[in-house]
Design a protein around this motif. Structure first.
Motif, mmCIF file in Angstrom:
data_model
loop_
_atom_site.group_PDB
_atom_site.id
_atom_site.type_symbol
_atom_site.label_atom_id
_atom_site.label_comp_id
_atom_site.label_asym_id
_atom_site.label_seq_id
_atom_site.Cartn_x
_atom_site.Cartn_y
_atom_site.Cartn_z
ATOM 1 N N LYS A 74 -9.693 -1.938 1.608
ATOM 2 C CA LYS A 74 -10.969 -0.986 1.138
ATOM 3 C C LYS A 74 -11.983 -1.885 0.701
ATOM 4 N N THR B 287 -6.646 7.101 7.362
ATOM 5 C CA THR B 287 -6.845 7.163 5.873
ATOM 6 C C THR B 287 -7.864 5.766 5.349
ATOM 7 N N GLY B 288 -7.489 5.560 4.140
ATOM 8 C CA GLY B 288 -8.158 4.120 3.567
ATOM 9 C C GLY B 288 -9.669 4.092 3.270
ATOM 10 N N GLY C 189 0.929 10.091 -2.223
ATOM 11 C CA GLY C 189 0.715 11.110 -1.123
ATOM 12 C C GLY C 189 -0.906 11.648 -1.045
ATOM 13 N N CYS C 190 -1.103 12.848 -0.615
ATOM 14 C CA CYS C 190 -2.350 13.425 -0.362
ATOM 15 C C CYS C 190 -2.801 14.626 -1.254
ATOM 16 N N TRP D 135 0.733 -1.105 0.034
ATOM 17 C CA TRP D 135 -0.205 -0.043 0.035
ATOM 18 C C TRP D 135 0.843 1.382 -0.043
ATOM 19 N N MET D 136 0.380 2.370 -0.501
ATOM 20 C CA MET D 136 1.278 3.370 -0.862
ATOM 21 C C MET D 136 1.736 4.312 0.589
ATOM 22 N N MET D 137 1.001 3.855 1.534
ATOM 23 C CA MET D 137 1.254 4.498 2.925
ATOM 24 C C MET D 137 2.365 3.953 3.456
ATOM 25 N N ILE E 175 -6.832 12.269 6.187
ATOM 26 C CA ILE E 175 -6.170 12.313 4.968
ATOM 27 C C ILE E 175 -6.513 11.580 3.648
ATOM 28 N N ALA E 176 -6.228 12.176 2.646
ATOM 29 C CA ALA E 176 -6.739 11.278 1.383
ATOM 30 C C ALA E 176 -6.048 11.885 0.168
ATOM 31 N N GLY E 177 -5.525 10.777 -0.748
ATOM 32 C CA GLY E 177 -5.145 10.990 -1.961
ATOM 33 C C GLY E 177 -4.906 9.759 -2.395
ATOM 34 N N GLY E 178 -3.635 9.099 -2.396
ATOM 35 C CA GLY E 178 -3.428 7.540 -2.902
ATOM 36 C C GLY E 178 -2.677 7.534 -3.604
HETATM 37 C C1 LIG Z 1 -3.733 8.886 1.525
HETATM 38 C C2 LIG Z 1 -4.721 7.777 0.758
HETATM 39 O O1 LIG Z 1 -5.762 8.167 0.278
HETATM 40 C C3 LIG Z 1 -4.490 6.514 1.194
HETATM 41 C C4 LIG Z 1 -5.444 5.397 0.411
HETATM 42 O O2 LIG Z 1 -6.756 5.430 1.123
HETATM 43 O O3 LIG Z 1 -5.573 4.610 -0.299
#
Ligand SMILES: CC(=O)CC(=O)O
Length: 657
Positions: free
Chosen positions: A619, A397-398, A430-431, A322-324, A422-425
């Motif tokens: 998710k 997040t998630g 990043g966000c 996962w990108m986190m 936070i949100a992005g992905g």
């Molecule tokens: C920062 C994010 O948005 C992480 C995610 O939910 O995938």
């Protein structure tokens, strides 16, 4: 969201504001550039207002964070007006790993907990030496800039070591967590053809040993690009003999002397990572992120949006699929210690991460909305059982953190804490929206749009709207846009993924709303999963928020089912133990949705399922459920942690009329 102020749950003190990295950055802007802004909204507004301001922002950030580079060059951007096409620091040369390995000494660089079974730590000096040895080994193996090195590893120190060694050579790192089966790994690594593979013998999940070596043996046979496999000895027997061209990583690493690392200086935009989209709608997309963009984006998000300070101990619960994970490990560049945890967050129970927070002096605690919900539903009171005084920021997040999740954080975990939803992905590593350490937290709202990102919400005509749901967009370029998609030579797939909807604008695919009163943001779900009964767009999180208030409901998933030329809302609920979906409960669920949201949100059908399908990063997969309900094939079940759960949605009699 109406144009009203939600309840304010937290506000930083003046002393705290003054001590943040963000206040330091604002001083820096004032002293070096004469830019004077009084608060975050003014800073955000300035930071994205024009090309000149965007350039000043990123230059100032570069200096403030002390980016190490062979050269920065004079130009901050090129082709700024083109999306895609714009480039940041087109003349710069740097090395990502060098920026993460600046600290020296015996202090902790990495602390690792493998559930409650393994605890290790690595000092800055020890980390540097191990990276040096692995880089020498990779070099001997013929790894050059642009080659791919893949990791099928838990979230453990070796994964960081391999990434840093790969990046030090200017090669590209890609990872996949060991809960993926052979097909899932091949769907990913098969596309990017790694030269070297690092894999684990076995790992712990929920107290049990899960062997990986048989999967590794199978995968390697079908990955002809892999010239050598290094087996990491963790929870298994460390025996590489069943795997073609394999050796144990520890023995291999020891053959190299270490010493100073020769960090290959690479162009700013040279590929650093290949990340994979979740792949629930087909083969995973291979998203290539650049070294400089990733570095700057994470420095900004860590120091300015999350207040990561030198000496901090930063944690995010994640796997390296996962990108986190990529986000977390960059905290080394901000001179923080990285706290890694691998396994179930409930092994042996919900306390484990809070025990880690207390014992390791955690300063940033990163988790998911689902974990926070689970704490709330289970009545857990971490704040009463643990000393969480070191934790200044909690991130989530998630999936969207609902208003009730904010209450759980402030009531059950800690009252004096900056809660940053936070949100992005994966697409931007990043966000787009995140925390603001010098501003208040309002119930149910993400604090802010991220600095130097011209984030907006558009209606269906491409007009900017406030207090109204629409599409989350970014109107100007930013450094962590992907460099490209792998195997997409003319860039068509890349263009279609983000730029085909609005001209010269990034379309992110989140259904969101910006408050005109607070500037906060609410995300209502992915826009491709929005419901459309009677032509009204409804975000899935609007429904979850109501349903999950009922104590009987553990979780839910909602889809739009096409009937004739309209759509009806179908809600599936997974109930807590001991409950049944009686008529009375269905009525109460509908009543809650009607009074809490609107009559239009009320589902036409409410059905029970014993389990909700989700991806390996947790998710829930609305699109896969929608496909099953419509009798369509779910393209890539390998992406799911529990694909067998889909059968509960298949051919349901209740959905035939
Ligand atoms: C920062 C994010 O948005 C992480 C995610 O939910 O995938």
């Amino acid at each position: 969201m109406s144009a009203q102020k939600p309840e304010m749950l937290w506000q930083p003190s003046q002393e705290r504001i003054a001590s943040t990295r963000l206040s330091g950055f604002m001083d820096h802007l004032k002293r070096q550039y004469g830019v004077e802004v009084r608060d975050y909204p003014a800073l955000w507004d300035w930071s994205r207002a024009s090309r000149e301001n965007v350039e000043t922002f990123w230059s100032a950030l570069w200096d403030f964070c002390g980016v190490v580079a062979e050269t920065r060059g004079d130009r901050v951007t090129a082709d700024f007006e083109k999306m895609p096409g714009a480039a940041f620091f087109p003349d710069a040369k740097l090395n990502f790993a060098e920026n993460l390995l600046q600290q020296q000494g015996r202090g902790d660089a990495i602390v690792f907990w493998g559930e409650d079974k393994v605890k290790t730590r690595l000092s800055h000096d020890a980390l540097y030496q191990r990276v040096s040895k692995v880089a020498q080994g990779l070099k001997e193996q013929g790894v050059e800039p642009g080659d791919r090195v893949a990791a099928y590893l838990p979230n453990m120190p070796e994964t960081m070591i391999v990434m840093l060694a790969t990046a030090s050579l200017g090669a590209i790192f890609s990872s996949c967590s060991p809960d993926f089966g052979p097909q899932g790994v091949l769907d990913r690594f098969g596309q990017i053809e790694p030269k070297v593979l690092f894999a684990v013998d076995a790992y712990y999940y929920n107290g049990k040993v899960r062997p990986s070596a048989p999967t590794v043996a199978e995968v390697v046979k079908q990955l002809p690009s892999v010239q050598k496999t290094l087996l990491v000895h963790y929870a298994g027997d460390g025996d590489p003999s069943g795997i073609d061209n394999a050796e144990r990583m520890d023995a291999w690493e020891e053959r190299f002397p270490g010493g100073p690392i020769d960090f290959v200086q690479m162009p700013f935009n040279s590929p650093l990572y290949i990340l994979f989209s979740s792949g629930t709608t087909g083969q995973p997309k291979c998203i290539v992120h650049g070294a400089g963009g990733t570095l700057l984006q994470h420095l900004k998000e860590h120091q300015l949006q999350t207040d990561v300070r030198p000496g901090d101990r930063t944690f995010y619960f994640t796997t390296c699929g996962w990108m986190m994970w990529n986000w977390l490990v960059s905290a080394l560049a901000s001179r923080a210690t990285v706290l890694l945890y691998d396994g179930s967050p409930f092994a042996p129970d919900w306390r484990i991460l809070f025990r880690m927070a207390q014992e390791e002096g955690m300063t940033q605690f990163g988790t998911s909305a689902k974990f926070i919900d689970a704490l709330g539903n289970g009545g857990a009171m971490p704040g009463q059982e643990f000393d969480l005084s070191s934790v200044r920021t909690l991130m989530s997040t998630g999936s969207p953190l609902l208003a009730e999740g904010f209450d759980v954080v402030y009531n059950n975990i800690k009252s004096d804490i900056c809660l940053s939803s936070i949100a992005g992905g994966t697409d931007i590593v990043g966000c787009f929206v995140a925390g603001n350490p010098i501003g208040p937290v309002y119930r149910g709202e993400i604090q802010a749009r991220c600095l130097a990102l011209d984030v907006d919400v558009y209606d269906e005509n491409g007009q900017s709207v406030r207090d109204q749901k629409g599409e989350l967009v970014c109107r100007k370029p930013f450094p962590s846009m992907p460099v490209k998609f792998w195997n997409d030579p003319d860039g068509t797939r890349f263009f279609n993924a983000y730029f085909a909807t609005y001209e010269n604008t990034w379309h992110h695919g989140d259904f969101a709303e910006i408050s005109s009163v607070t500037g906060g943001v609410v995300i209502y779900g992915r826009s491709d999963a929005t419901l459309n009964p009677g032509g009204v767009r409804i975000g899935t999180a609007e429904i979850y928020r109501q349903v999950e208030k009922l104590p009987e409901v553990a979780e839910s998933i909602v889809i739009g089912q096409n009937v004739g030329d309209d759509q009806r809302v179908v809600l599936f609920v997974h109930l807590n133990e001991g409950y049944q979906l009686t008529e009375d409960l269905v009525t109460r669920i509908k009543q809650q949705i009607k009074s809490g949201a609107s009559p239009r949100h009320v589902p036409a059908k409410v059905l029970e399922v014993p389990e909700i399908p989700r991806t390996r990063s947790g998710k829930i997969v609305e699109l896969a459920v929608r496909d099953v309900v419509h009798g369509n094939v779910v393209k890539n079940k390998e992406a799911l942690a529990n694909p067998e759960a889909l059968k509960h949605f298949e051919g349901r009699d209740e959905l035939r009329d």
